[in-house]
Scaffold this motif. Structure first.
Motif, PDB file in Angstrom:
ATOM      1  N   GLU A 195      -1.207 -37.843 -10.883  1.00 57.54           N
ATOM      2  CA  GLU A 195      -0.658 -36.488 -10.788  1.00 57.54           C
ATOM      3  C   GLU A 195       0.872 -36.509 -10.778  1.00 57.54           C
ATOM      4  OE1 GLU A 195      -1.202 -32.355  -8.254  1.00 57.54           O
ATOM      5  OE2 GLU A 195      -2.674 -33.967  -8.083  1.00 57.54           O
ATOM      6  N   LYS A 196       1.445 -37.559 -10.246  1.00 52.25           N
ATOM      7  CA  LYS A 196       2.904 -37.675 -10.241  1.00 52.25           C
ATOM      8  C   LYS A 196       3.444 -37.697 -11.660  1.00 52.25           C
ATOM      9  CE  LYS A 196       6.617 -40.306  -8.054  1.00 52.25           C
ATOM     10  NZ  LYS A 196       6.946 -41.504  -7.220  1.00 52.25           N
ATOM     11  N   ILE A 197       2.706 -38.356 -12.564  1.00 54.15           N
ATOM     12  CA  ILE A 197       3.110 -38.396 -13.975  1.00 54.15           C
ATOM     13  C   ILE A 197       2.904 -37.031 -14.619  1.00 54.15           C
ATOM     14  CG2 ILE A 197       2.590 -39.404 -16.235  1.00 54.15           C
ATOM     15  CD1 ILE A 197       1.777 -41.973 -14.745  1.00 54.15           C
ATOM     16  N   PHE A 198       1.732 -36.428 -14.386  1.00 52.67           N
ATOM     17  CA  PHE A 198       1.439 -35.112 -14.958  1.00 52.67           C
ATOM     18  C   PHE A 198       2.459 -34.065 -14.503  1.00 52.67           C
ATOM     19  CE2 PHE A 198      -3.434 -35.793 -15.555  1.00 52.67           C
ATOM     20  CZ  PHE A 198      -3.159 -36.643 -16.611  1.00 52.67           C
ATOM     21  N   SER A 199       2.871 -34.150 -13.238  1.00 50.11           N
ATOM     22  CA  SER A 199       3.728 -33.117 -12.657  1.00 50.11           C
ATOM     23  C   SER A 199       5.135 -33.128 -13.231  1.00 50.11           C
ATOM     24  CB  SER A 199       3.792 -33.272 -11.135  1.00 50.11           C
ATOM     25  OG  SER A 199       4.455 -34.477 -10.778  1.00 50.11           O
ATOM     26  N   ARG A 200       5.432 -34.084 -14.069  1.00 49.01           N
ATOM     27  CA  ARG A 200       6.739 -34.094 -14.718  1.00 49.01           C
ATOM     28  C   ARG A 200       6.830 -33.039 -15.818  1.00 49.01           C
ATOM     29  NH1 ARG A 200       7.284 -40.699 -15.356  1.00 49.01           N
ATOM     30  NH2 ARG A 200       7.504 -41.149 -13.115  1.00 49.01           N
ATOM     31  N   PHE A 201       5.662 -32.599 -16.315  1.00 48.15           N
ATOM     32  CA  PHE A 201       5.720 -31.628 -17.411  1.00 48.15           C
ATOM     33  C   PHE A 201       4.687 -30.515 -17.330  1.00 48.15           C
ATOM     34  CE2 PHE A 201       3.285 -35.337 -18.657  1.00 48.15           C
ATOM     35  CZ  PHE A 201       2.162 -34.827 -19.286  1.00 48.15           C
ATOM     36  N   ILE A 202       3.557 -30.697 -16.653  1.00 48.30           N
ATOM     37  CA  ILE A 202       2.580 -29.608 -16.558  1.00 48.30           C
ATOM     38  C   ILE A 202       2.334 -29.248 -15.094  1.00 48.30           C
ATOM     39  CG2 ILE A 202       1.434 -30.242 -18.717  1.00 48.30           C
ATOM     40  CD1 ILE A 202      -0.879 -31.358 -16.992  1.00 48.30           C
ATOM     41  N   VAL A 203       1.733 -28.082 -14.880  1.00 46.65           N
ATOM     42  CA  VAL A 203       1.402 -27.617 -13.537  1.00 46.65           C
ATOM     43  C   VAL A 203       0.126 -28.316 -13.070  1.00 46.65           C
ATOM     44  CG1 VAL A 203       0.937 -25.615 -12.086  1.00 46.65           C
ATOM     45  CG2 VAL A 203       2.443 -25.389 -14.073  1.00 46.65           C
ATOM     46  N   THR A 204       0.157 -28.869 -11.873  1.00 46.31           N
ATOM     47  CA  THR A 204      -0.966 -29.629 -11.328  1.00 46.31           C
ATOM     48  C   THR A 204      -1.480 -28.977 -10.049  1.00 46.31           C
ATOM     49  OG1 THR A 204       0.458 -31.040  -9.971  1.00 46.31           O
ATOM     50  CG2 THR A 204       0.065 -31.748 -12.263  1.00 46.31           C
ATOM     51  N   PRO A 205      -2.655 -29.405  -9.542  1.00 50.13           N
ATOM     52  CA  PRO A 205      -3.192 -28.804  -8.312  1.00 50.13           C
ATOM     53  C   PRO A 205      -2.268 -28.913  -7.110  1.00 50.13           C
ATOM     54  CG  PRO A 205      -4.921 -29.982  -9.474  1.00 50.13           C
ATOM     55  CD  PRO A 205      -3.651 -30.288 -10.201  1.00 50.13           C
ATOM     56  N   ARG A 206      -1.613 -30.056  -6.924  1.00 52.81           N
ATOM     57  CA  ARG A 206      -0.683 -30.171  -5.788  1.00 52.81           C
ATOM     58  C   ARG A 206       0.491 -29.208  -5.944  1.00 52.81           C
ATOM     59  NH1 ARG A 206      -2.499 -35.682  -6.069  1.00 52.81           N
ATOM     60  NH2 ARG A 206      -3.036 -36.516  -4.001  1.00 52.81           N
ATOM     61  N   MET A 207       0.998 -29.091  -7.167  1.00 50.28           N
ATOM     62  CA  MET A 207       2.122 -28.199  -7.414  1.00 50.28           C
ATOM     63  C   MET A 207       1.738 -26.749  -7.145  1.00 50.28           C
ATOM     64  SD  MET A 207       4.267 -27.645 -10.946  1.00 50.28           S
ATOM     65  CE  MET A 207       5.588 -26.432 -11.036  1.00 50.28           C
ATOM     66  N   HIS A 208       0.591 -26.324  -7.633  1.00 49.04           N
ATOM     67  CA  HIS A 208       0.224 -24.915  -7.464  1.00 49.04           C
ATOM     68  C   HIS A 208      -0.241 -24.629  -6.040  1.00 49.04           C
ATOM     69  CE1 HIS A 208      -0.247 -21.056  -9.378  1.00 49.04           C
ATOM     70  NE2 HIS A 208      -1.392 -20.889  -8.737  1.00 49.04           N
ATOM     71  N   GLY A 209      -0.702 -25.668  -5.330  1.00 48.53           N
ATOM     72  CA  GLY A 209      -1.063 -25.471  -3.936  1.00 48.53           C
ATOM     73  C   GLY A 209       0.114 -24.988  -3.115  1.00 48.53           C
ATOM     74  N   VAL A 210       1.315 -25.482  -3.434  1.00 50.79           N
ATOM     75  CA  VAL A 210       2.526 -25.041  -2.739  1.00 50.79           C
ATOM     76  C   VAL A 210       2.748 -23.549  -2.977  1.00 50.79           C
ATOM     77  CG1 VAL A 210       5.035 -25.336  -2.594  1.00 50.79           C
ATOM     78  CG2 VAL A 210       3.558 -27.341  -2.893  1.00 50.79           C
ATOM     79  N   HIS A 211       2.480 -23.089  -4.184  1.00 49.24           N
ATOM     80  CA  HIS A 211       2.684 -21.678  -4.536  1.00 49.24           C
ATOM     81  C   HIS A 211       1.780 -20.750  -3.719  1.00 49.24           C
ATOM     82  CE1 HIS A 211       3.506 -18.170  -7.022  1.00 49.24           C
ATOM     83  NE2 HIS A 211       2.202 -17.990  -7.173  1.00 49.24           N
ATOM     84  N   HIS A 212       0.661 -21.239  -3.238  1.00 47.87           N
ATOM     85  CA  HIS A 212      -0.272 -20.413  -2.464  1.00 47.87           C
ATOM     86  C   HIS A 212      -0.099 -20.585  -0.956  1.00 47.87           C
ATOM     87  CE1 HIS A 212      -3.112 -18.444  -5.351  1.00 47.87           C
ATOM     88  NE2 HIS A 212      -2.520 -19.294  -6.178  1.00 47.87           N
ATOM     89  N   SER A 213       1.013 -21.160  -0.536  1.00 49.38           N
ATOM     90  CA  SER A 213       1.299 -21.351   0.885  1.00 49.38           C
ATOM     91  C   SER A 213       1.643 -20.023   1.569  1.00 49.38           C
ATOM     92  CB  SER A 213       2.477 -22.319   1.028  1.00 49.38           C
ATOM     93  OG  SER A 213       3.003 -22.295   2.336  1.00 49.38           O
ATOM     94  N   ILE A 214       1.381 -19.956   2.890  1.00 48.71           N
ATOM     95  CA  ILE A 214       1.753 -18.749   3.646  1.00 48.71           C
ATOM     96  C   ILE A 214       3.238 -18.732   3.986  1.00 48.71           C
ATOM     97  CG2 ILE A 214      -0.564 -18.495   4.630  1.00 48.71           C
ATOM     98  CD1 ILE A 214       0.589 -19.510   7.292  1.00 48.71           C
ATOM     99  N   VAL A 215       3.958 -19.813   3.702  1.00 50.84           N
ATOM    100  CA  VAL A 215       5.411 -19.824   3.883  1.00 50.84           C
ATOM    101  C   VAL A 215       6.042 -19.133   2.679  1.00 50.84           C
ATOM    102  CG1 VAL A 215       7.466 -21.268   4.164  1.00 50.84           C
ATOM    103  CG2 VAL A 215       5.300 -21.952   5.220  1.00 50.84           C
ATOM    104  N   HIS A 216       6.810 -18.099   2.919  1.00 52.55           N
ATOM    105  CA  HIS A 216       7.243 -17.201   1.853  1.00 52.55           C
ATOM    106  C   HIS A 216       8.059 -17.899   0.774  1.00 52.55           C
ATOM    107  CE1 HIS A 216       8.988 -13.147   0.455  1.00 52.55           C
ATOM    108  NE2 HIS A 216       7.715 -13.194   0.143  1.00 52.55           N
ATOM    109  N   ARG A 217       8.983 -18.749   1.145  1.00 51.45           N
ATOM    110  CA  ARG A 217       9.826 -19.384   0.133  1.00 51.45           C
ATOM    111  C   ARG A 217       9.027 -20.380  -0.703  1.00 51.45           C
ATOM    112  NH1 ARG A 217      14.015 -23.726   2.843  1.00 51.45           N
ATOM    113  NH2 ARG A 217      12.477 -25.120   3.793  1.00 51.45           N
ATOM    114  N   GLU A 218       7.913 -20.848  -0.172  1.00 56.09           N
ATOM    115  CA  GLU A 218       7.044 -21.736  -0.947  1.00 56.09           C
ATOM    116  C   GLU A 218       6.187 -20.930  -1.922  1.00 56.09           C
ATOM    117  OE1 GLU A 218       6.869 -24.876   2.791  1.00 56.09           O
ATOM    118  OE2 GLU A 218       4.998 -24.036   2.014  1.00 56.09           O
ATOM    119  N   THR A 219       5.739 -19.762  -1.479  1.00 56.42           N
ATOM    120  CA  THR A 219       5.013 -18.872  -2.384  1.00 56.42           C
ATOM    121  C   THR A 219       5.918 -18.432  -3.532  1.00 56.42           C
ATOM    122  OG1 THR A 219       3.652 -18.065  -0.570  1.00 56.42           O
ATOM    123  CG2 THR A 219       3.717 -16.706  -2.539  1.00 56.42           C
ATOM    124  N   ASN A 220       7.194 -18.224  -3.233  1.00 56.85           N
ATOM    125  CA  ASN A 220       8.157 -17.829  -4.265  1.00 56.85           C
ATOM    126  C   ASN A 220       8.707 -19.057  -5.001  1.00 56.85           C
ATOM    127  OD1 ASN A 220       7.955 -15.061  -3.835  1.00 56.85           O
ATOM    128  ND2 ASN A 220       9.448 -15.116  -2.179  1.00 56.85           N
TER     129      ASN A 220
END
Length: 296
Positions: A195-220
């Motif tokens: 996933e570390k390699i994938f995350s250099r160019f595409i959106v991965t589950p770990r990356m999008h998990g941050v976007h769904h966090s309850i911490v506002h700046r992480e959601t943004n």
């Protein structure tokens, strides 16, 4: 009439139904079983109850997608080509170059649309239905309010008129877009090195998990859909949050009893709650390390 016949002939029976639909369905099953076997984050809510609710919401969204959004986008692509509207119709590029540029323009448009959904209060009312899910898995990728799909017709249609992609590129992009959405919403724990390699160019589950966090700046952060270059360019990327520290959802919607089909459909027509926990606390986190560096 010619454009409409083209839409009917190539959209309903060839590119999407014959090829795209089975690909999307196969990926949905693949990611479902993958996340069942190797979970990235522990589940907080009863899985099958959530899946049942998410499928109900998804059914209304799929109807809007199938009957309105995709036909409208294909029709506008044909219209733009017939009337020589849009960048790609003006440049006279080789087919392969036109495909690459058109694909990137469509993907960038969806990055912008995603940001607008979280910056404009009216649009957030609909997009919030997707975000208040208490867990994040492949079923969340299906959980979009039909109103959000309807409003996306205007922005995504405008981007097609501006970019001028061919109708077949619009359909190919849509299939890959839907597959990528299933992938990065999945709760699949890929090997960190992969996933570390994938995350250099595409959106991965770990990356999008941050976007769904309850911490506002992480959601943004992490608004991209396929290529994450857009987040890197706009400095909206955030990868340095450990997955076991992420609390999925929206802080003011923590009651599982509210996660019902009827409530979710009616939610956009109610005043959104402030970004705080039921006790009034605002979730915060002091992140460590470089924002663009993926952590386990």
């Amino acid at each position: 009439m010619e454009a409409l016949e083209l839409v009917k002939e190539y959209f309903y029976f060839e590119i999407l139904d014959k090829y795209g639909g089975p690909v999307i369905a196969a990926c949905l099953l693949l990611f479902f079983f993958a996340e069942s076997y190797r979970r990235l984050r522990k589940l907080k809510a009863y899985r099958w109850r959530r899946i049942k609710t998410n499928i109900g919401v998804a059914f209304t969204a799929v109807m809007a997608l199938r009957l309105l959004l995709i036909p409208a986008m294909v029709y506008l692509a044909v219209f733009a080509e017939n009337h020589q509207w849009g960048l790609l119709n003006w440049l006279n590029l080789p087919v392969w170059m036109s495909f690459i540029l058109g694909f990137l323009l469509l993907d960038y448009g969806n990055y912008l649309w995603h940001r607008l959904n979280q910056k404009i209060n009216f649009l957030w009312r609909f997009h919030n239905v997707h975000h208040i899910d208490l867990d994040l898995d492949v079923s969340t990728a299906l959980r979009f309010h039909f109103g959000e799909i309807i409003f996306s017709v205007f922005f995504r249609g405008f981007m097609i008129l501006l970019a001028g992609p061919s109708y077949w590129l619009v359909l190919i992009y849509e299939v890959i877009f839907e597959t990528a959405t299933l992938f990065h919403h999945s709760n699949w724990q890929l090997p960190y090195s992969v996933e570390k390699i994938f995350s250099r160019f595409i959106v991965t589950p770990r990356m999008h998990g941050v976007h769904h966090s309850i911490v506002h700046r992480e959601t943004n952060s992490n608004y991209s859909v396929i290529f994450n270059w857009w987040d890197r360019i706009h400095r909206s990327i955030r990868l340095n949050i450990p997955q076991d520290e992420i609390n999925i959802g929206v802080p003011s919607y923590r009651d599982p009893g509210e996660q019902k089909f009827k409530n979710l459909l009616l939610m956009p027509f109610q005043q959104p709650r402030p970004w705080q926990l039921p006790n009034g606390e605002i979730p915060l986190r002091k992140s460590k390390g470089k924002k663009s560096r993926l952590v386990p």
